[in-house]
Design a protein around this motif. Structure first.
Motif, PDB file in Angstrom:
ATOM      1  N   PHE A  17       0.954  -1.107   0.025  1.00  0.00           N
ATOM      2  CA  PHE A  17       0.004   0.075  -0.074  1.00  0.00           C
ATOM      3  C   PHE A  17       1.017   1.163  -0.012  1.00  0.00           C
ATOM      4  O   PHE A  17       1.913   1.382   0.965  1.00  0.00           O
ATOM      5  CB  PHE A  17      -1.213   0.129   1.254  1.00  0.00           C
ATOM      6  CG  PHE A  17      -1.667   1.299   1.191  1.00  0.00           C
ATOM      7  CD1 PHE A  17      -2.373   1.631   0.412  1.00  0.00           C
ATOM      8  CD2 PHE A  17      -1.268   2.145   2.389  1.00  0.00           C
ATOM      9  CE1 PHE A  17      -3.307   2.769   0.714  1.00  0.00           C
ATOM     10  CE2 PHE A  17      -2.229   3.459   2.623  1.00  0.00           C
ATOM     11  CZ  PHE A  17      -3.166   3.639   1.676  1.00  0.00           C
ATOM     12  N   ARG A  18       0.688   2.245  -0.854  1.00  0.00           N
ATOM     13  CA  ARG A  18       1.481   3.103  -1.099  1.00  0.00           C
ATOM     14  C   ARG A  18       3.057   2.841  -1.243  1.00  0.00           C
ATOM     15  O   ARG A  18       3.974   3.570  -0.572  1.00  0.00           O
ATOM     16  CB  ARG A  18       1.168   4.331  -0.207  1.00  0.00           C
ATOM     17  CG  ARG A  18      -0.236   4.867  -0.352  1.00  0.00           C
ATOM     18  CD  ARG A  18      -0.865   5.872   0.649  1.00  0.00           C
ATOM     19  NE  ARG A  18      -2.242   5.920   0.314  1.00  0.00           N
ATOM     20  CZ  ARG A  18      -3.109   6.346   1.171  1.00  0.00           C
ATOM     21  NH1 ARG A  18      -2.742   6.970   2.450  1.00  0.00           N
ATOM     22  NH2 ARG A  18      -4.446   6.495   1.086  1.00  0.00           N
ATOM     23  N   ASN A  19       3.350   1.828  -1.878  1.00  0.00           N
ATOM     24  CA  ASN A  19       4.505   1.182  -1.969  1.00  0.00           C
ATOM     25  C   ASN A  19       5.203   0.418  -1.010  1.00  0.00           C
ATOM     26  O   ASN A  19       6.588   0.331  -0.912  1.00  0.00           O
ATOM     27  CB  ASN A  19       5.330   1.854  -3.012  1.00  0.00           C
ATOM     28  CG  ASN A  19       4.667   2.308  -4.235  1.00  0.00           C
ATOM     29  OD1 ASN A  19       3.390   2.074  -4.468  1.00  0.00           O
ATOM     30  ND2 ASN A  19       5.349   3.004  -5.155  1.00  0.00           N
ATOM     31  N   ILE A  20       4.623   0.228   0.240  1.00  0.00           N
ATOM     32  CA  ILE A  20       5.316  -0.543   1.258  1.00  0.00           C
ATOM     33  C   ILE A  20       4.684  -1.548   1.632  1.00  0.00           C
ATOM     34  O   ILE A  20       3.366  -1.697   1.848  1.00  0.00           O
ATOM     35  CB  ILE A  20       5.194   0.640   2.809  1.00  0.00           C
ATOM     36  CG1 ILE A  20       5.567   2.185   2.452  1.00  0.00           C
ATOM     37  CG2 ILE A  20       5.695  -0.232   3.846  1.00  0.00           C
ATOM     38  CD1 ILE A  20       5.729   2.894   3.479  1.00  0.00           C
ATOM     39  N   VAL A  22       2.608   8.301  -9.336  1.00  0.00           N
ATOM     40  CA  VAL A  22       3.537   9.165  -8.540  1.00  0.00           C
ATOM     41  C   VAL A  22       2.721   9.594  -7.324  1.00  0.00           C
ATOM     42  O   VAL A  22       1.791  10.222  -7.708  1.00  0.00           O
ATOM     43  CB  VAL A  22       4.563  10.017  -9.131  1.00  0.00           C
ATOM     44  CG1 VAL A  22       5.462   9.637 -10.209  1.00  0.00           C
ATOM     45  CG2 VAL A  22       3.809  11.099  -9.747  1.00  0.00           C
ATOM     46  N   GLY A  23       3.168   9.558  -6.123  1.00  0.00           N
ATOM     47  CA  GLY A  23       2.333  10.091  -5.118  1.00  0.00           C
ATOM     48  C   GLY A  23       3.226  10.642  -3.740  1.00  0.00           C
ATOM     49  O   GLY A  23       4.691  10.258  -3.895  1.00  0.00           O
ATOM     50  N   TYR A  24       2.706  11.235  -3.055  1.00  0.00           N
ATOM     51  CA  TYR A  24       3.587  11.716  -1.849  1.00  0.00           C
ATOM     52  C   TYR A  24       2.621  11.526  -0.412  1.00  0.00           C
ATOM     53  O   TYR A  24       1.499  11.968  -0.750  1.00  0.00           O
ATOM     54  CB  TYR A  24       3.850  13.163  -1.919  1.00  0.00           C
ATOM     55  CG  TYR A  24       4.953  13.610  -0.750  1.00  0.00           C
ATOM     56  CD1 TYR A  24       6.363  13.176  -1.317  1.00  0.00           C
ATOM     57  CD2 TYR A  24       4.664  14.034   0.348  1.00  0.00           C
ATOM     58  CE1 TYR A  24       7.362  13.912  -0.405  1.00  0.00           C
ATOM     59  CE2 TYR A  24       5.830  14.415   1.200  1.00  0.00           C
ATOM     60  CZ  TYR A  24       7.009  14.313   0.812  1.00  0.00           C
ATOM     61  OH  TYR A  24       8.080  14.650   1.676  1.00  0.00           O
ATOM     62  N   TYR A  75       7.599  -1.226  -8.041  1.00  0.00           N
ATOM     63  CA  TYR A  75       6.908  -0.205  -6.922  1.00  0.00           C
ATOM     64  C   TYR A  75       8.175   0.216  -6.203  1.00  0.00           C
ATOM     65  O   TYR A  75       8.813  -0.705  -5.923  1.00  0.00           O
ATOM     66  CB  TYR A  75       6.006  -1.063  -6.139  1.00  0.00           C
ATOM     67  CG  TYR A  75       4.883  -1.352  -6.829  1.00  0.00           C
ATOM     68  CD1 TYR A  75       3.665  -0.676  -6.833  1.00  0.00           C
ATOM     69  CD2 TYR A  75       4.731  -2.569  -7.522  1.00  0.00           C
ATOM     70  CE1 TYR A  75       2.448  -0.746  -7.659  1.00  0.00           C
ATOM     71  CE2 TYR A  75       3.710  -2.883  -8.399  1.00  0.00           C
ATOM     72  CZ  TYR A  75       2.605  -2.069  -8.342  1.00  0.00           C
ATOM     73  OH  TYR A  75       1.266  -2.624  -9.226  1.00  0.00           O
ATOM     74  N   GLY A  76       8.322   1.635  -5.849  1.00  0.00           N
ATOM     75  CA  GLY A  76       9.345   1.962  -5.046  1.00  0.00           C
ATOM     76  C   GLY A  76       9.054   3.206  -4.204  1.00  0.00           C
ATOM     77  O   GLY A  76       8.051   3.845  -4.382  1.00  0.00           O
ATOM     78  N   THR A  77       9.966   3.607  -3.244  1.00  0.00           N
ATOM     79  CA  THR A  77       9.788   4.621  -2.477  1.00  0.00           C
ATOM     80  C   THR A  77      11.150   5.311  -2.210  1.00  0.00           C
ATOM     81  O   THR A  77      12.140   4.604  -2.695  1.00  0.00           O
ATOM     82  CB  THR A  77       9.139   4.466  -0.998  1.00  0.00           C
ATOM     83  OG1 THR A  77      10.215   3.881  -0.060  1.00  0.00           O
ATOM     84  CG2 THR A  77       7.977   3.628  -1.099  1.00  0.00           C
ATOM     85  N   ILE A 111      11.030  -3.564   3.877  1.00  0.00           N
ATOM     86  CA  ILE A 111       9.487  -3.289   3.236  1.00  0.00           C
ATOM     87  C   ILE A 111       9.556  -1.997   2.518  1.00  0.00           C
ATOM     88  O   ILE A 111       8.254  -1.849   2.115  1.00  0.00           O
ATOM     89  CB  ILE A 111       8.385  -3.484   4.624  1.00  0.00           C
ATOM     90  CG1 ILE A 111       8.931  -2.164   5.682  1.00  0.00           C
ATOM     91  CG2 ILE A 111       8.490  -4.781   5.235  1.00  0.00           C
ATOM     92  CD1 ILE A 111       7.892  -2.373   6.728  1.00  0.00           C
ATOM     93  N   CYS A 112      10.290  -1.073   2.804  1.00  0.00           N
ATOM     94  CA  CYS A 112      10.290   0.129   1.834  1.00  0.00           C
ATOM     95  C   CYS A 112      11.089   0.218   0.558  1.00  0.00           C
ATOM     96  O   CYS A 112      11.005   1.089  -0.015  1.00  0.00           O
ATOM     97  CB  CYS A 112      10.664   1.348   2.608  1.00  0.00           C
ATOM     98  SG  CYS A 112       9.652   1.477   4.124  1.00  0.00           S
ATOM     99  N   ASP A 113      11.761  -1.056   0.331  1.00  0.00           N
ATOM    100  CA  ASP A 113      12.805  -1.229  -0.878  1.00  0.00           C
ATOM    101  C   ASP A 113      11.915  -1.222  -2.020  1.00  0.00           C
ATOM    102  O   ASP A 113      10.763  -1.389  -2.197  1.00  0.00           O
ATOM    103  CB  ASP A 113      13.326  -2.472  -0.699  1.00  0.00           C
ATOM    104  CG  ASP A 113      14.680  -2.293   0.396  1.00  0.00           C
ATOM    105  OD1 ASP A 113      14.601  -1.298   1.116  1.00  0.00           O
ATOM    106  OD2 ASP A 113      15.088  -3.218   0.859  1.00  0.00           O
TER     107      ASP A 113
END
Length: 245
Positions: free
Chosen positions: A43-46, A180-182, A218-220, A232-234
């Motif tokens: 969710f939201r890339n995490i 893309v999101g924030y 997917y990335g952050t 988990i955020c990779d």
């Protein structure tokens, strides 16, 4: 210890987009269901499953007026907690005017069986979501705004803004998508990660009999150190297969 689990923001990708297939119930009502097997639940890339597979299901009852209610369920795996499932309650209204459509909805994210241990907080939360879409064949422009009065882990006000597009390719009816999101969080220390940028690109292809497949990246911009030392955020590749009725 809670810092490690608070980096997990939870969500629902099915909220604003009605599935292609529907079962007519009469009197303007219809029901839609989706079952998904995915290599990771993000969710939201995490990752919500510590980079492990997930089995998910969603069910929506909608009316021709535009109102709908639904639910979503998935397995989860939060470090150092007994949370093992997510069950969400969903409701909202969607409407289309020519090439423009909007969806105003709300989600309550719950985790049956979760018990907060010393130093942990309640992880259930409520979020309102607005999704906009404009179709200009073969491109569809999308936008999302979400607000929570008390985000995951009792981390205070949370805001999410996202934009992107879907492009329908002439090959095998493939849809290529980019987002893309924030994410902003009021109490970053309690949430366990800084405000962050998320990005993704993925392709979806219909198969037959209501089945479809998807693969994406997917990335952050959250480093492993900022993610409580977890991966988990990779950045990650994810593949999934869904069946819709």
């Amino acid at each position: 210890m809670f810092r490690k689990i608070a980096t997990l923001a939870l969500g629902l990708g099915l909220l604003a987009s009605p599935a292609a297939a529907q079962v007519d119930l009469g009197a303007g009502f219809s029901i839609t269901g989706t079952a998904t097997a995915t290599s990771d639940y993000v969710f939201r890339n995490i990752s919500q499953t510590r980079s492990r597979p997930a089995i998910q299901g969603a069910l929506e009852l909608s009316h021709e007026s535009g109102f709908y209610i639904g639910t979503f369920a998935s397995n989860v795996a939060f470090p150092n907690t007994n949370a093992r499932q997510e069950v969400d309650a969903i409701g909202g209204f969607r409407h289309t005017i020519d090439s423009f459509s909007f969806d105003v909805g709300a989600v309550y994210y719950s985790y049956p069986g979760y018990t907060a241990q010393p130093g942990q907080y309640d992880i259930a939360f409520f979020e309102t979501i607005l999704k906009l879409k404009y179709e200009l064949e073969p491109v569809t422009f999308v936008g999302t705004a979400a607000w929570s009065p008390d985000f995951f882990g009792s981390s205070g006000t949370g805001w999410w803004l996202e934009t992107g597009l879907d492009v329908k390719l002439p090959i095998l009816d493939i849809t290529l998508s980019g987002r893309v999101g924030y994410q902003w969080i009021e109490r970053n220390a309690r949430f366990g990660a800084p405000d962050y940028f998320a990005y993704s690109i993925y392709a979806t292809v219909p198969i037959a009999l209501g089945f479809s497949a998807a693969v994406g990246f997917y990335g952050t911009n959250i480093s492993e150190a900022e993610c409580g030392g977890l991966k988990i955020c990779d950045n990650r590749f994810i593949a999934s297969v869904s069946w819709t009725f």
